[in-house]
Design an enzyme around this catalytic site. Structure first.
Site, PDB file in Angstrom:
ATOM      1  N   GLU A  37      -4.511  -3.160   9.322  1.00 30.18           N
ATOM      2  CA  GLU A  37      -3.474  -2.353   8.673  1.00 30.18           C
ATOM      3  C   GLU A  37      -3.710  -0.850   8.851  1.00 30.18           C
ATOM      4  O   GLU A  37      -2.900  -0.148   9.442  1.00 30.18           O
ATOM      5  CB  GLU A  37      -3.407  -2.709   7.183  1.00 30.18           C
ATOM      6  CG  GLU A  37      -2.395  -1.866   6.441  1.00 30.18           C
ATOM      7  CD  GLU A  37      -2.360  -2.167   4.951  1.00 30.18           C
ATOM      8  OE1 GLU A  37      -3.040  -3.105   4.515  1.00 30.18           O
ATOM      9  OE2 GLU A  37      -1.642  -1.452   4.237  1.00 30.18           O
TER      10      GLU A  37
ATOM     11  N   GLU B  54       0.379  -2.695  -8.219  1.00 34.81           N
ATOM     12  CA  GLU B  54       1.452  -2.314  -7.284  1.00 34.81           C
ATOM     13  C   GLU B  54       2.768  -3.011  -7.612  1.00 34.81           C
ATOM     14  O   GLU B  54       3.452  -3.540  -6.735  1.00 34.81           O
ATOM     15  CB  GLU B  54       1.028  -2.603  -5.841  1.00 34.81           C
ATOM     16  CG  GLU B  54      -0.202  -1.816  -5.433  1.00 34.81           C
ATOM     17  CD  GLU B  54      -0.606  -1.975  -3.972  1.00 34.81           C
ATOM     18  OE1 GLU B  54      -0.305  -3.019  -3.384  1.00 34.81           O
ATOM     19  OE2 GLU B  54      -1.219  -1.040  -3.441  1.00 34.81           O
TER      20      GLU B  54
ATOM     21  N   ASP C 173      -8.714   1.083  -0.378  1.00 33.91           N
ATOM     22  CA  ASP C 173      -7.791   0.121   0.217  1.00 33.91           C
ATOM     23  C   ASP C 173      -7.982   0.020   1.738  1.00 33.91           C
ATOM     24  O   ASP C 173      -7.141   0.525   2.485  1.00 33.91           O
ATOM     25  CB  ASP C 173      -6.350   0.565  -0.107  1.00 33.91           C
ATOM     26  CG  ASP C 173      -5.338  -0.523   0.154  1.00 33.91           C
ATOM     27  OD1 ASP C 173      -5.744  -1.621   0.530  1.00 33.91           O
ATOM     28  OD2 ASP C 173      -4.137  -0.260  -0.021  1.00 33.91           O
TER      29      ASP C 173
HETATM   30  C1  GCU Z   1      -2.467  -2.784   0.698  1.00 33.45           C
HETATM   31  C2  GCU Z   1      -1.256  -3.162   1.478  1.00 33.45           C
HETATM   32  C3  GCU Z   1      -0.231  -3.888   0.662  1.00 33.45           C
HETATM   33  C4  GCU Z   1      -0.900  -5.049  -0.070  1.00 33.45           C
HETATM   34  C5  GCU Z   1      -2.064  -4.531  -0.879  1.00 33.45           C
HETATM   35  C6  GCU Z   1      -2.862  -5.637  -1.550  1.00 33.45           C
HETATM   36  O1  GCU Z   1      -2.141  -1.762  -0.179  1.00 33.45           O
HETATM   37  O2  GCU Z   1      -0.668  -2.020   2.035  1.00 33.45           O
HETATM   38  O3  GCU Z   1       0.760  -4.347   1.515  1.00 33.45           O
HETATM   39  O4  GCU Z   1       0.009  -5.699  -0.862  1.00 33.45           O
HETATM   40  O5  GCU Z   1      -2.959  -3.859  -0.032  1.00 33.45           O
HETATM   41  O6  GCU Z   1      -3.997  -5.825  -1.146  1.00 33.45           O
HETATM   42  O7  GCU Z   1      -2.391  -6.267  -2.450  1.00 33.45           O
END
Ligand code: GCU
Length: 864
Positions: free
Chosen positions: A429, A322, A401
């Site tokens: 979340e 990400e 996730d």
């Molecule tokens: C989820 C979450 C993110 C977080 C990611 C992670 O996608 O929305 O905010 O950074 O998990 O676990 O790294």
């Protein structure tokens, strides 16, 4: 939604954390000398206390069954903490009875200390965190011994005794020996240096503010008490994203203060690190983990950390994920990166928790073979055996996730020569952000108990992560907690999740009902009806949420590119994030089979793969995760997929309404403050469950063209749409996505209009009677719009005017902020003019979706 602030006037347990006491006072406290005085004078530093959670120690209705004099054999910090906690708890549970001075006592000591005291005594050998609590009754004295394999184990024993007493258990003949199943029992905070919290839903950080560690660390001490009371031994302090700043010298000094505050409770701190730190803050021109200069930078940095924090626990790493930098930039593997850190941490007994959450978020959605679910296994399985012994691979419980339901990650069965931890989210979340009641222990239990059949043998996940299955020393559970300044998790019932996480990391064989029962007794009441009702609500909450947000393995059908809160079904499709469910006119679901799909199923052991490979053997609750089927596909009970989608959403929303009635039944039985805090949250949830229900059922009705056999989806006979009303000032708008509003449209009060407010009017033309009128409006941030409902120009009751003062995501009318207000017991007759007047305020345009005229019910409910 209204969040009640912590009650600063509560006088219970207002003793500061041990770490914040001067050493002199600490030592007096540990001898029990000033404890009563301290307790009675209400010596308070923090308004945020552990007593807002489960450490309430309500006075018991019966006399205590254990002695009240506490006598520690040793002087260590943790043994002192154990003594203080016991005295505090016993005093409070007994209703303030002065501490005894007679011969009866609770004696605390490590095995070594007891041996020293009496070399002839037969004592068991205990592991590091193992304790034994045993009662002895002589002719003249009664004694309870709490013996620990270490001083931390004594603290765990002290909390175990208190936990039992608080539940009303008779401990006069106690003989309890326990040790944690897992060595890693950590919470992860995703706090940022500026004090915000990634995916936190309870206000700002208790650790950081404005780029620094906060001056006032009293809440951190209280948090450490909570953690220790359930056996959690590690706290990773910062967000896995953008972590470089946490390794600067100024920040590390602050982190050392946090470590000092948590140390008396045996909670060690750790940090998330950015793999690019050597370049970002170290002045190097590379962060290649195999570069000697990079290795040396990490060694120096880690030595600096340990000079400040000798018991520092280690690092958590998110890399190549990400947008976070990682070893892939240099053609290196996660093992290369993890081992570089591990080598520098090893001399200090530190560990690396390397996250398996590594995937390409620019995947090609047109490629039927592309599959995000495969990523962790594809990347980490080939590296099995290549990680240093102090590296633990931290894997989210499911392959995507934190969705409302996913299968267990196949990686747990795919790493037999590597230590493993399971990561899960306590912060909700994708599961309602603490505005919805969702007790997650049953979901975690399903994962823990799931047998991976690795190598054809019984290998439940709980045994793999405990290290038992593949004979690993390290392993455990990591919970992303999201605690903040608003009463820890904001909603009082959400704290059951933090409690359950700790209890399961200690003993994954506990059932979720048992944990709900013990949490309720400590937190709410020992009253049997209260225990029964709250436990039932907790146990029904995850299935209810799943029913109205994403059943059959569809995952949470939320806004995945935005808030992750309200429904937005297509946000998962046609983008690189890979949370696809591939719904089209004919069918729905992702084909992940080996034969015709992405091949993900083949990552499981043959026995498990056999179950998931065929749509006929896949359990219904995961069907659409593994298979693309027509809407007319028959589930195991012969119901079609489409009818199940309709039914489950109506059932889920009805269940959410039921929670309101159940909570209301407790009014006379529980603390009024707690009752009043929770009631509006549950009422809100019941309304928002309808928003979810309608969005998803409308959407699939339109897409499939197959009607609901019960005629509910898309038909709302009691509903009067705002766009059909006689409007003054209000303008009709299209809501995006369309399914987030009834009929896809709503009305907005134009800020530039001359009139200060707008109105929508309907003429009532059905049967006369008494009704509840539900008004569905959009409560936007950045202003507090006001609404008034009138009948023939008169508000029918005081609850007919209200303010849109909740805090919801998204700054335009959307299901995230679609909210229901119910005006109860309104008399209506044909010809009456029902009018809603909305007064906008700054960014809140008093947007309105519809009103619904429902049969009158009790004051609290009426959500059907
Ligand atoms: C989820 C979450 C993110 C977080 C990611 C992670 O996608 O929305 O905010 O950074 O998990 O676990 O790294």
């Amino acid at each position: 939604m209204r969040n009640s602030p912590p009650n600063p006037h509560s006088t219970q347990n207002r003793v500061p954390p041990v770490s914040l006491l001067r050493p002199g006072i600490r030592s007096l406290l540990s001898k029990g000398l000033v404890f009563v005085a301290v307790l009675q004078c209400g010596f308070t530093i923090s308004a945020q206390t552990a007593s807002q959670a489960w450490l309430k120690y309500h006075p018991l209705s019966k006399p205590l069954t254990v002695p009240m004099r506490v006598s520690p054999l040793g002087q260590s910090l943790l043994e002192q903490t154990a003594a203080i906690e016991l005295r505090r708890g016993l005093l409070s549970l007994s209703g303030g009875t002065p501490l005894e001075s007679g011969p009866n006592m609770i004696e605390l000591g490590t095995v070594q200390e007891l041996r020293k005291q009496d070399p002839k005594q037969a004592l068991p050998s205990l592991e590091q965190d193992e304790f034994l609590i045993s009662a002895h009754r002589g002719d003249l004295i009664r004694e309870i011994d709490i013996i620990g394999g270490s001083d931390r184990a004594i603290l765990y024993g002290a909390f175990a005794l208190l936990r039992n007493l608080a539940q009303g258990n008779d401990m006069s003949k106690v003989n309890l020996r326990e040790r944690p199943a897992m060595s890693i029992r950590w919470v992860d905070e995703w706090d940022n240096a500026d004090g915000s919290i990634e995916r936190g839903y309870a206000g700002r950080s208790i650790f950081f503010d404005d780029g620094h560690v906060r001056e006032d660390l009293a809440p951190v001490g209280e948090y450490a008490r909570l953690l220790a009371s359930i056996g959690i031994d590690g706290c990773n302090l910062n967000n896995v994203n953008n972590a470089a700043v946490f390794l600067t010298p100024q920040m590390l000094e602050g982190i050392a203060r946090i470590a000092e505050t948590m140390r008396p409770y045996g909670v060690r701190v750790s940090l998330s690190v950015d793999i690019a730190s050597p370049q970002k803050i170290g002045g190097l021109n590379t962060f290649d983990p195999l570069d000697p200069a990079v290795k040396s930078w990490w060694t120096t940095k880690i030595n600096e950390i340990y000079s400040l924090i000798p018991d520092f626990a280690g690092f958590t790493v998110k890399a190549d994920s990400e947008g976070q930098p990682g070893p892939a930039s240099f053609g290196r593997t996660p093992a290369d990166a993890a081992n570089t850190l591990a080598a520098a941490l090893a001399p200090h007994n530190g560990v690396v928790l390397y996250r398996a959450f590594v995937y390409n978020h620019h995947a090609d959605w047109r490629d039927p073979k592309a599959d995000r679910a495969r990523a962790a296994y594809d990347i980490f399985h080939p590296l099995d055996g290549k990680f240093a012994s102090n590296v633990i691979i931290q894997t989210k419980e499911g392959p995507i996730d934190f969705q409302v339901r996913e299968p267990v990650s196949p990686l747990f069965g795919g790493l037999t020569q590597t230590s493993q931890a399971m990561e899960l989210q306590i912060t909700q979340e994708y599961t309602g952000q603490q505005r919805h009641l969702v007790y997650l222990a049953p979901m975690w239990k399903q994962v823990l108990d799931f047998d991976m059949r690795a190598g054809g043998a019984s290998t439940p996940v709980k045994q793999i992560i405990s290290g038992k299955s593949f004979n690993r020393k390290l392993g455990g559970m990591v919970g992303v907690s999201g605690i903040g300044q608003q009463a820890w998790l904001s909603s009082p019932l959400a704290l059951a999740n933090l409690y359950a996480f700790g209890r399961l990391a200690w003993n994954p064989d506990l059932t979720s009902e048992q944990i709900a029962d013990e949490w309720t007794r400590q937190t709410i009441s020992n009253d049997p009806a209260a225990v029964r009702t709250v436990t039932k609500m907790l146990m029904q909450s995850w299935p209810a949420y799943e029913n109205y947000t994403g059943p059959l393995g569809l995952q949470t059908l939320t806004d995945i590119t935005g808030s992750h809160y309200g429904p937005n079904i297509e946000s998962s499709e046609n983008n690189g994030w890979g949370q696809w469910h591939r719904a089209d006119h004919d069918g729905v679901g992702m084909d992940r089979s080996v034969a015709t799909g992405t091949g993900f199923v083949g990552q499981y052991s043959p026995e498990v793969a056999k179950l998931y490979e065929s749509a006929t053997t896949t359990p219904d609750d995961l069907l659409l995760f593994f298979h693309h089927v027509p809407y007319t596909w028959k589930l195991h009970d012969r119901k079609t997929v489409i009818q199940y989608l309709y039914d489950s959403h109506y059932d889920g929303a009805a269940q959410a309404a039921q929670f309101v009635d159940e909570w209301t039944s407790l009014k006379a039985r529980i603390d009024p403050e707690l009752y009043n805090d929770m009631l509006p949250r549950l009422q809100y949830q019941a309304g928002h469950a309808i928003v979810w229900r309608d969005a998803i059922t409308q959407y699939f009705l339109k897409l499939s063209g197959i009607p609901d056999a019960q005629g509910r989806a898309g038909h709302y006979p009691n509903r009067l749409e705002a766009e059909d009303a006689h409007l003054t000032g209000y303008k009709v708008i299209d809501v995006n996505p369309w399914e987030d509003a009834s009929g896809g449209r709503a009305v907005n009060c134009d800020q530039n209009a001359k009139q200060p407010s707008c109105s929508a009017e309907w003429t009532y033309n059905a049967k006369a009677g008494r009704f509840n009128i539900a008004v569905q409006y959009f409560d936007l941030q950045g202003g507090t719009a006001r609404f008034v409902l009138t009948i023939n120009g008169q508000p029918p009751s005081p609850d007919a005017s209200w303010s849109a003062d909740g805090m919801f995501p998204t700054t335009r009318p959307h299901a995230d902020n679609s909210t229901r207000h119910i005006v109860h017991n309104v008399a209506l007759k044909p010809g009456d003019i029902v009018r809603v007047e909305g007064t906008p305020d700054r960014q809140d345009p008093a947007a309105l979706d519809y009103i619904e005229i429902l049969p009158a019910t009790s004051e609290n409910s009426g959500h059907s």
